[in-house]
Enzyme design. Sequence first.
Site, PDB file in Angstrom:
ATOM      1  N   SER A   1      -3.035 -79.817  27.195  1.00  0.00           N
ATOM      2  CA  SER A   1      -3.385 -80.624  28.371  1.00  0.00           C
ATOM      3  C   SER A   1      -2.829 -79.975  29.646  1.00  0.00           C
ATOM      4  CB  SER A   1      -2.816 -82.034  28.171  1.00  0.00           C
ATOM      5  OG  SER A   1      -2.856 -82.768  29.350  1.00  0.00           O
TER       6      SER A   1
ATOM      7  N   ARG B   1      -5.842 -90.480  24.066  1.00  0.00           N
ATOM      8  CA  ARG B   1      -4.472 -90.339  23.551  1.00  0.00           C
ATOM      9  C   ARG B   1      -3.608 -91.520  23.994  1.00  0.00           C
ATOM     10  NH1 ARG B   1      -2.711 -85.035  26.114  1.00  0.00           N
ATOM     11  NH2 ARG B   1      -0.705 -85.498  25.161  1.00  0.00           N
TER      12      ARG B   1
ATOM     13  N   HIS C   1       4.224 -75.696  38.041  1.00  0.00           N
ATOM     14  CA  HIS C   1       3.945 -77.020  37.492  1.00  0.00           C
ATOM     15  C   HIS C   1       5.273 -77.674  37.169  1.00  0.00           C
ATOM     16  CE1 HIS C   1       1.884 -80.142  35.216  1.00  0.00           C
ATOM     17  NE2 HIS C   1       2.835 -80.032  34.320  1.00  0.00           N
TER      18      HIS C   1
ATOM     19  N   LYS D   1      -5.227 -77.115  32.492  1.00  0.00           N
ATOM     20  CA  LYS D   1      -5.391 -77.350  33.938  1.00  0.00           C
ATOM     21  C   LYS D   1      -4.843 -76.161  34.742  1.00  0.00           C
ATOM     22  CE  LYS D   1      -3.669 -81.414  33.045  1.00  0.00           C
ATOM     23  NZ  LYS D   1      -3.133 -82.746  32.913  1.00  0.00           N
TER      24      LYS D   1
ATOM     25  N   ASP E   1      -9.858 -82.716  29.365  1.00  0.00           N
ATOM     26  CA  ASP E   1      -8.499 -83.263  29.394  1.00  0.00           C
ATOM     27  C   ASP E   1      -8.520 -84.736  29.793  1.00  0.00           C
ATOM     28  OD1 ASP E   1      -5.586 -83.102  29.291  1.00  0.00           O
ATOM     29  OD2 ASP E   1      -5.735 -83.478  31.434  1.00  0.00           O
TER      30      ASP E   1
HETATM   31  N1  URA Z   1       1.210 -83.988  31.398  1.00  0.00           N
HETATM   32  C1  URA Z   1      -0.081 -83.649  31.174  1.00  0.00           C
HETATM   33  O1  URA Z   1      -0.759 -83.156  32.068  1.00  0.00           O
HETATM   34  N2  URA Z   1      -0.579 -83.875  29.955  1.00  0.00           N
HETATM   35  C2  URA Z   1       0.121 -84.396  28.938  1.00  0.00           C
HETATM   36  O2  URA Z   1      -0.393 -84.540  27.843  1.00  0.00           O
HETATM   37  C3  URA Z   1       1.453 -84.759  29.181  1.00  0.00           C
HETATM   38  C4  URA Z   1       1.985 -84.538  30.431  1.00  0.00           C
END
Ligand code: URA
Length: 439
Positions: free
Chosen positions: A183, A168, A82, A187, A161
């Site tokens: 978050s 948010r 990631h 994932k 999310d």
């Molecule tokens: N990337 C994400 O996937 N979530 C966040 O909250 C910030 C960056």
Amino acid sequence: MDIVEIIRKKRDGGVLTRDEIAFWISGTVSGSVPDYQVSALLMALFFRGMSDEETSVLTDVMAHSGSMFTPGDLGGYTVDKHSTGGVGDKTTLVLIPLLAAAGLKVGKLSGRALGHTGGTIDKLESIPGFRADLSRDRFLDLVRRTGLALADHTTDMVPADRILYELRDVTATVDSLPLIVASIMSKKIAGGAQAIVIDVKTGAGAFLPKLEDSRRLARALVSIGERLGRKMAAVITDMSQPLGRRVGNAIEVREAIDTLKGAGPEDLATLCCELGAELLVFAGKAPTRPAAVAELRRLLKDGSALAKFRELIKNQGGKAEVLDRPDLLPAAAKRSDVLAGEAGTIRRLDALLVGRGANALGAGRTKKEDAIDPAVGVELVRKIGERVEKNGVLAILHVNDETHVAEARHLVESAYEIDPSEAPCAPPPLIVERILGAA
Ligand code: URA
């Protein structure tokens, strides 16, 4: 259970239990907890923070809020990477076929561009015919048989999310470390990888530009991933200047292809090998990190990674001929040079301004609904530490629509700072720091 009590508890600095977090998240997804109460709790979390245990529970509960993959689904040793997002960051395009060539299973779920950073799916979709909207069965079948598939995040995965992020975004609660960690990691956990490497960018073009913030995020991601049973490593890498020399979509695919042919920019190849090495060691495919880097370099050099990329494109409907004939990729109608006002050495090349310049040309989007132009972007002829003559070319704008060229030119020009003295200037180190887990 009463959501008002949960909000009050957090407002007053209490520690939420697993049951309370699960009640909040399931109510958020089902709609039984309305947006105003979710938002109130987000704000309480923003101010009060979360313990590692609460963050880990939130991550786990969010990951389970929709459909998921478990490592067993994908077969073999499953890995993922990631990136917290960068400018010119086409690492995934090179790294995932490289990892598959090394015998690892990569089922990658990716996103689209938003803001000044690019998105892997947009880049790949600049290849004619390429499709990232794979069904679950097709995705699983490709990973099991070929070791590699890349799909768009589907709406049935981690729905919590999506809802939380939208709230948010409009309640000024995005920049809360536990919420960011939950978050990102929810994932990754839902994606089913056993080992995960996180590329945490730092510098002007990064989501968190300051090193101490990048470090805090990297440590938290590693710690939460480990608590949830994943092998974790994070590498903090430079995003003060863009990665590689091309920023856009099709032009980044071109640079990724060059790299898979051993003729790309050295920073990109190095980063892919350094990130991949962490995963090879976790998977037991190499005894040490240097041995893993050497193996990955070999797979880049001998064409194995390129062959895997060809297979990926073909399997997902894309025109694999682009690998031999990059002129089949979308190309902009016009090129326009950005020239140096004086001779000297490049001292700064601000990644954020270059990213905004590419977006002004149409390479990215500011809202989810915006369309992108796959052909346009910015080619960086000079990067930090390199010399330029007066009126020498600093960068080339790849342009289709002239509307915002002046703005793009201004942004790219102001990204460069030239030192007219003869003093040498070293480029910033690419690998800033490694954060290794306990495992
Ligand atoms: N990337 C994400 O996937 N979530 C966040 O909250 C910030 C960056």
